[in-house]
Design a protein around this motif. Structure first.
Motif, mmCIF file in Angstrom:
data_model
loop_
_atom_site.group_PDB
_atom_site.id
_atom_site.type_symbol
_atom_site.label_atom_id
_atom_site.label_comp_id
_atom_site.label_asym_id
_atom_site.label_seq_id
_atom_site.Cartn_x
_atom_site.Cartn_y
_atom_site.Cartn_z
ATOM 1 N N LYS A 95 8.473 -9.499 14.157
ATOM 2 C CA LYS A 95 7.972 -10.032 15.425
ATOM 3 C C LYS A 95 8.710 -11.320 15.794
ATOM 4 O O LYS A 95 8.171 -12.175 16.489
ATOM 5 C CB LYS A 95 6.472 -10.313 15.320
ATOM 6 C CG LYS A 95 5.615 -9.073 15.094
ATOM 7 C CD LYS A 95 4.142 -9.452 14.981
ATOM 8 C CE LYS A 95 3.275 -8.209 14.787
ATOM 9 N NZ LYS A 95 1.839 -8.567 14.631
ATOM 10 N N GLY A 131 7.016 -16.138 12.696
ATOM 11 C CA GLY A 131 5.705 -16.612 13.095
ATOM 12 C C GLY A 131 5.373 -17.951 12.491
ATOM 13 O O GLY A 131 6.232 -18.653 11.954
ATOM 14 N N SER A 187 -2.674 -19.179 13.716
ATOM 15 C CA SER A 187 -1.677 -18.978 12.667
ATOM 16 C C SER A 187 -1.568 -17.498 12.323
ATOM 17 O O SER A 187 -2.544 -16.737 12.414
ATOM 18 C CB SER A 187 -2.085 -19.763 11.415
ATOM 19 O OG SER A 187 -1.179 -19.535 10.362
ATOM 20 N N ASP A 188 -0.373 -17.067 11.925
ATOM 21 C CA ASP A 188 -0.180 -15.674 11.516
ATOM 22 C C ASP A 188 -0.645 -15.427 10.083
ATOM 23 O O ASP A 188 -0.953 -14.296 9.713
ATOM 24 C CB ASP A 188 1.300 -15.299 11.657
ATOM 25 C CG ASP A 188 1.745 -15.284 13.101
ATOM 26 O OD1 ASP A 188 1.286 -14.406 13.854
ATOM 27 O OD2 ASP A 188 2.534 -16.165 13.482
ATOM 28 N N PRO A 204 -8.187 -15.846 11.019
ATOM 29 C CA PRO A 204 -6.792 -15.506 10.699
ATOM 30 C C PRO A 204 -6.702 -14.716 9.402
ATOM 31 O O PRO A 204 -7.657 -14.646 8.616
ATOM 32 C CB PRO A 204 -6.145 -16.885 10.529
ATOM 33 C CG PRO A 204 -7.255 -17.753 10.019
ATOM 34 C CD PRO A 204 -8.502 -17.259 10.701
ATOM 35 N N LEU A 260 6.030 -10.389 10.014
ATOM 36 C CA LEU A 260 6.221 -11.551 10.874
ATOM 37 C C LEU A 260 7.650 -11.635 11.387
ATOM 38 O O LEU A 260 7.892 -11.962 12.550
ATOM 39 C CB LEU A 260 5.867 -12.836 10.110
ATOM 40 C CG LEU A 260 4.418 -12.980 9.645
ATOM 41 C CD1 LEU A 260 4.202 -14.342 9.012
ATOM 42 C CD2 LEU A 260 3.461 -12.781 10.805
#
Length: 523
Positions: free
Chosen positions: A301, A304, A426-427, A466, A298
């Motif tokens: 990226k 998140g 959601s991640d 998710p 996360l």
């Protein structure tokens, strides 16, 4: 007259009743035919050992018929039996005592009369629970979940009672009826019969509270003398240790620890590193390392969104906050959403009132008179930082009517599509505690070797589902996700440690990859 031959293998006795015999002259004879006729079945094929098709096919799954056999209150071998017969009446009795105590503190006649009527409804609920009454519809008290409750009762549970309905539904129904005792009143709609108990779990957790506050009061910083590799490894180890703190914080579930002493609570809440290293061997289904790899991505990226579907108030919520604080500070998450209950649920589940109380008592309260000035200041700094997260939107508290229904999370996609769509963005979604795990897995007698993603059905297989992590100390019968040797592990523990499924000694950290990024579709 020869005697009827005794039964042998391959024979069947059919009761044919007594027959009257008439003589040729028409007068009756005093004779009784043999009361049983023996059929010889030796030429038929032998009986086959036929196994039921488990799990049930999706079209045959419903709240009264889960994928594997349901636990029901009349199953004496299960924790459901002890819950429905002993635990729930005990919990309700304590709630009645608490309400009576509140009644005795009142002085305004209209409020007293209103609360007396609430107590009368609680007495009626106790009579229904103790007398194993049939499940009636929920009265329309203005809550957003009434239609969901009554649709489920009408569709799947007509004629069912507390003992023969699946335990998960019957238990949830009891708490919904308890809320109804107050929600139809004038002055006591938001009364929480468990509020004092929830506050006590935090105030009685002195050692564990300050063990964490003294470590995390100051913002997290890595030593400048460490190499990048050392920093990465230190962060990984901290993540794994804090995940365990978040996991074992669930040990103080109020509905299970009604009579626990303060020393026993301290033992369960021990947060020292050596203790956590020792307890990791009790994580029977252990995806901790996969979880770290998932969360680490996360930040790569640029951070998140992580969601927590909360379990218990008090000390467990405090542990959740410590964990979430670490995720924010290290950039592993940019935003965290916490999902609580609309009203008091299963004794100790988090409500908005519990959330506000914890943060404000940390900053302003005098809950620990024997604490040192340094300890009190550490708690105040933690609380102030967390309140700031809430003000700037990095932490958000949410509540949805679906969390307080009798449906399992297999039905979240169909019965609360808005919530499923919200979670799909959601991640990573953490589901905390035993009740959430039961709802994820349909709370049924699945083999321990069944993979977690299979046991949670649409929450793993539906488009857009998710990534999900269940952090659960085991306190009820359902156990899945223990790997290929799971059935053997469960059988060994059944023999060596009867009651291991309800002791809270063992836990699981289970991860489902889901189908994130796919477009959510609804039938």
């Amino acid at each position: 007259m020869a005697e009827t031959a005794p039964p042998t293998n391959g024979t069947k006795h059919i009761d044919n009743g007594d027959s009257a015999i008439v003589q040729a002259n028409g007068s009756p004879a005093t004779y009784s035919a043999p009361s049983r006729v023996t059929l010889h079945l030796g030429h038929l094929p032998s009986k086959k050992d036929i196994k039921a098709p488990w799990p049930r096919t999706p079209s045959r799954i419903d709240p009264n018929n889960p994928p594997w056999p349901a636990y029901r209150g009349y199953h004496e071998y299960s924790f459901a039996h002890a819950t429905m017969g002993v635990r729930l009446p005990t919990i309700l009795g304590k709630a009645i005592d608490d309400t009576s105590r509140t009644l005795n503190e009142q002085y305004a006649e209209d409020k007293i009369v209103d609360l007396v009527e609430c107590l009368e409804r609680m007495d009626n609920l106790m009579a229904d629970l103790s007398g194993n009454a049939k499940l009636r519809p929920i009265i329309d008290d203005g809550e957003g979940d009434v239609a969901l409750w009554n649709k489920e009762i009408a569709k799947y549970f007509q004629g069912k009672d507390f003992m023969n309905a699946p335990w998960l539904f019957a238990e949830a129904y009891k708490y919904r009826r308890l809320h109804e005792c107050f929600s139809v009143s004038k002055y006591w709609k938001d009364y929480d019969v468990f509020y004092r108990q929830k506050c006590d779990t935090f105030s009685r957790s002195t050692d564990a509270v300050f063990e964490l506050s003294m470590r995390f009061a100051e913002p997290f910083k890595q030593s400048e003398n460490m190499s990048d590799k050392e920093k990465a490894e230190n962060e990984r180890l901290m993540f794994l240790e804090l995940t365990q703190v978040c996991l074992w914080g669930n040990s103080t579930d109020l509905s299970l620890l009604i009579n626990m002493t303060e020393e026993q609570i301290k033992s369960l809440q021990s947060t020292g590193g050596d203790h956590l290293a020792a307890t990791e061997k009790n994580i029977l289904g252990n995806h901790l390392n996969q979880l770290w790899e998932t969360v680490k991505v996360l930040r790569e990226k640029t951070g998140g969104r992580i969601d927590f579907v909360l379990d218990n108030a008090g000390f467990e919520l405090y542990c959740d906050f410590v964990y979430a604080d670490f995720l924010i500070q290290t950039g592993l998450a940019k935003q965290i959403r916490f999902h609580g209950k609309r009203y008091p649920w299963f004794v100790s589940d988090v409500t908005r009132k519990d959330w506000d109380w914890l943060l404000n008592t940390m900053v302003y309260g005098h809950l620990f008179p024997k604490a040192s000035e340094a300890e009190r200041e550490s708690l105040r700094r933690l609380g102030a930082r967390w309140k700031q997260y809430e003000k700037d939107g990095r932490w958000q508290y949410e509540q949805h009517p679906f969390w307080c229904t009798g449906y399992t999370f297999w039905d979240l996609h169909s019965e609360a599509p808005d919530l499923f769509l919200h979670l799909s963005r959601s991640d990573l979604v953490y589901f905390k505690g035993d009740l959430n795990h039961r709802k994820l897995t349909y709370d049924c007698a699945a083999p321990a070797s069944v993979p977690f993603d299979i046991s949670i059905g649409p929450m793993a297989s539906a488009a857009g589902a998710p990534k999900i992590c269940s952090l659960r100390t085991i306190k009820s019968d359902v156990v899945v996700g223990l790997g290929d040797d799971g059935d053997a592990i469960a059988e060994r523990l059944d023999k060596e440690e009867p009651g291991w499924k309800i002791s809270g000694k063992y836990a699981v950290v289970l991860l489902s990859e889901g189908r994130p990024g796919e477009k959510v579709r609804f039938a």
